[in-house]
Motif scaffolding. Structure first.
Motif, PDB file in Angstrom:
ATOM      1  N   UNK A 180       0.830  -1.199   0.000  1.00 51.37           N
ATOM      2  CA  UNK A 180       0.000   0.000   0.000  1.00 51.37           C
ATOM      3  C   UNK A 180       0.866   1.252   0.000  1.00 51.37           C
ATOM      4  N   UNK A 181       0.262   2.371  -0.362  1.00 52.68           N
ATOM      5  CA  UNK A 181       0.976   3.651  -0.367  1.00 52.68           C
ATOM      6  C   UNK A 181       1.088   4.141   1.066  1.00 52.68           C
ATOM      7  N   UNK A 182       2.298   4.478   1.475  1.00 52.39           N
ATOM      8  CA  UNK A 182       2.511   4.969   2.838  1.00 52.39           C
ATOM      9  C   UNK A 182       1.976   6.390   2.965  1.00 52.39           C
ATOM     10  N   UNK A 183       1.322   6.713   4.090  1.00 54.00           N
ATOM     11  CA  UNK A 183       0.847   8.088   4.273  1.00 54.00           C
ATOM     12  C   UNK A 183       2.034   9.028   4.486  1.00 54.00           C
ATOM     13  N   UNK A 184       1.855  10.278   4.084  1.00 58.47           N
ATOM     14  CA  UNK A 184       2.918  11.265   4.249  1.00 58.47           C
ATOM     15  C   UNK A 184       3.099  11.602   5.725  1.00 58.47           C
ATOM     16  N   UNK A 185       4.327  11.875   6.104  1.00 61.28           N
ATOM     17  CA  UNK A 185       4.647  12.310   7.470  1.00 61.28           C
ATOM     18  C   UNK A 185       5.596  13.486   7.328  1.00 61.28           C
ATOM     19  N   UNK A 186       5.430  14.506   8.169  1.00 61.70           N
ATOM     20  CA  UNK A 186       6.251  15.717   8.051  1.00 61.70           C
ATOM     21  C   UNK A 186       6.995  15.951   9.359  1.00 61.70           C
ATOM     22  N   UNK A 187       8.308  16.081   9.249  1.00 64.04           N
ATOM     23  CA  UNK A 187       9.151  16.484  10.372  1.00 64.04           C
ATOM     24  C   UNK A 187       9.723  17.847  10.008  1.00 64.04           C
ATOM     25  N   UNK A 188       9.862  18.697  11.005  1.00 65.76           N
ATOM     26  CA  UNK A 188      10.304  20.067  10.740  1.00 65.76           C
ATOM     27  C   UNK A 188      11.241  20.517  11.846  1.00 65.76           C
ATOM     28  N   UNK A 189      12.296  21.182  11.475  1.00 69.95           N
ATOM     29  CA  UNK A 189      13.190  21.741  12.481  1.00 69.95           C
ATOM     30  C   UNK A 189      13.854  22.985  11.924  1.00 69.95           C
ATOM     31  N   UNK A 222      17.473  32.830   8.477  1.00 74.52           N
ATOM     32  CA  UNK A 222      17.027  31.674   9.241  1.00 74.52           C
ATOM     33  C   UNK A 222      16.776  30.522   8.271  1.00 74.52           C
ATOM     34  N   UNK A 223      17.107  29.288   8.708  1.00 70.60           N
ATOM     35  CA  UNK A 223      16.871  28.080   7.921  1.00 70.60           C
ATOM     36  C   UNK A 223      15.726  27.297   8.545  1.00 70.60           C
ATOM     37  N   UNK A 224      14.805  26.817   7.712  1.00 74.15           N
ATOM     38  CA  UNK A 224      13.733  25.928   8.154  1.00 74.15           C
ATOM     39  C   UNK A 224      13.775  24.703   7.246  1.00 74.15           C
ATOM     40  N   UNK A 225      13.888  23.516   7.848  1.00 79.05           N
ATOM     41  CA  UNK A 225      13.976  22.272   7.077  1.00 79.05           C
ATOM     42  C   UNK A 225      12.689  21.478   7.211  1.00 79.05           C
ATOM     43  N   UNK A 226      12.153  21.064   6.067  1.00 76.40           N
ATOM     44  CA  UNK A 226      10.953  20.229   5.992  1.00 76.40           C
ATOM     45  C   UNK A 226      11.375  18.857   5.477  1.00 76.40           C
ATOM     46  N   UNK A 227      11.234  17.836   6.305  1.00 73.53           N
ATOM     47  CA  UNK A 227      11.555  16.466   5.899  1.00 73.53           C
ATOM     48  C   UNK A 227      10.255  15.684   5.840  1.00 73.53           C
ATOM     49  N   UNK A 228      10.007  15.054   4.700  1.00 72.83           N
ATOM     50  CA  UNK A 228       8.759  14.331   4.515  1.00 72.83           C
ATOM     51  C   UNK A 228       9.039  12.906   4.077  1.00 72.83           C
ATOM     52  N   UNK A 229       8.065  12.043   4.327  1.00 65.96           N
ATOM     53  CA  UNK A 229       8.142  10.666   3.856  1.00 65.96           C
ATOM     54  C   UNK A 229       6.778  10.305   3.294  1.00 65.96           C
ATOM     55  N   UNK A 230       6.728   9.241   2.540  1.00 64.79           N
ATOM     56  CA  UNK A 230       5.469   8.812   1.957  1.00 64.79           C
ATOM     57  C   UNK A 230       5.232   9.452   0.600  1.00 64.79           C
ATOM     58  N   UNK A 231       4.065   9.185   0.038  1.00 66.94           N
ATOM     59  CA  UNK A 231       3.686   9.707  -1.270  1.00 66.94           C
ATOM     60  C   UNK A 231       3.504  11.221  -1.174  1.00 66.94           C
ATOM     61  N   UNK A 232       4.100  11.961  -2.112  1.00 69.52           N
ATOM     62  CA  UNK A 232       4.157  13.412  -1.982  1.00 69.52           C
ATOM     63  C   UNK A 232       4.131  14.066  -3.356  1.00 69.52           C
TER      64      UNK A 232
END
Length: 192
Positions: free
Chosen positions: A3-12, A24-34
């Protein structure tokens, strides 16, 4: 077939403090279908700062044009905002564009006064700056939100516990008479 994995968002980072004119730096790390990634300012003025999709031209809000630099790809994107202004103070969140709306935890950005050697000496600095009251208000808002959620959750748990058909000993109310006036007649416990 998987199955397609749901997206997950981590941010720091969770917060960033930078001087006016800094970056300023903002990082968006995502997983899953995007499909792509937004960086949005959610408070005090909700707006889409950027929309980034691999192999397409990024969309940048007019307020941030000429001040944004990207590094990485849409699954691990770092957005750098240069030449910060006091109006950039606020709460920013990454949003994954997927089947469902998925948000990152957010980054609180506080823009402080220019350092004294870089400040414009031709004008008198105002006594109260915009950034400190905003940071204070944001801190109080998030603390209040967390406390409110905890109280509601705890109250719901207690209600569920006390609704059980067989009385749970945790729901019995006892009255402590050890510190009261010993010469009065005791009143029966009406809570049982």
């Amino acid at each position: 077939q998987q199955g397609v994995l749901p997206a997950e968002v981590r941010q720091y980072p969770p917060y960033a403090i930078a001087p006016e004119g800094g970056s300023v730096d903002i990082t968006c790390s995502t997983s899953g279908s995007l499909f792509g990634v937004y960086l949005k300012q959610r408070w005090p003025r909700p707006s889409s700062v950027i929309y980034y999709e691999d192999q397409k031209e990024p969309t940048v809000d007019e307020q941030f044009r000429g001040r944004i630099v990207f590094s990485g790809r849409q699954h691990n994107l770092t957005v750098t905002v240069h030449r910060l202004q006091p109006a950039d103070t606020g709460a920013y969140a990454c949003q994954a564009v997927a089947k469902d709306e998925v948000w990152g935890p957010g980054t609180l950005v506080v823009v402080t006064d220019k350092p004294p050697e870089a400040a414009d000496t031709s004008r008198e600095a105002p006594l109260i700056r915009f950034s400190f009251p905003v940071a204070l208000a944001m801190g109080c808002f998030f603390i209040g939100l967390a406390l409110g959620a905890t109280c509601v959750l705890r109250r719901t748990q207690i209600k569920k516990l006390c609704r059980l058909k067989d009385k749970n000993p945790a729901c019995v109310v006892y009255e402590d008479m050890s510190c009261g006036n010993r010469n009065t007649v005791s009143i029966p416990n009406v809570y049982q």
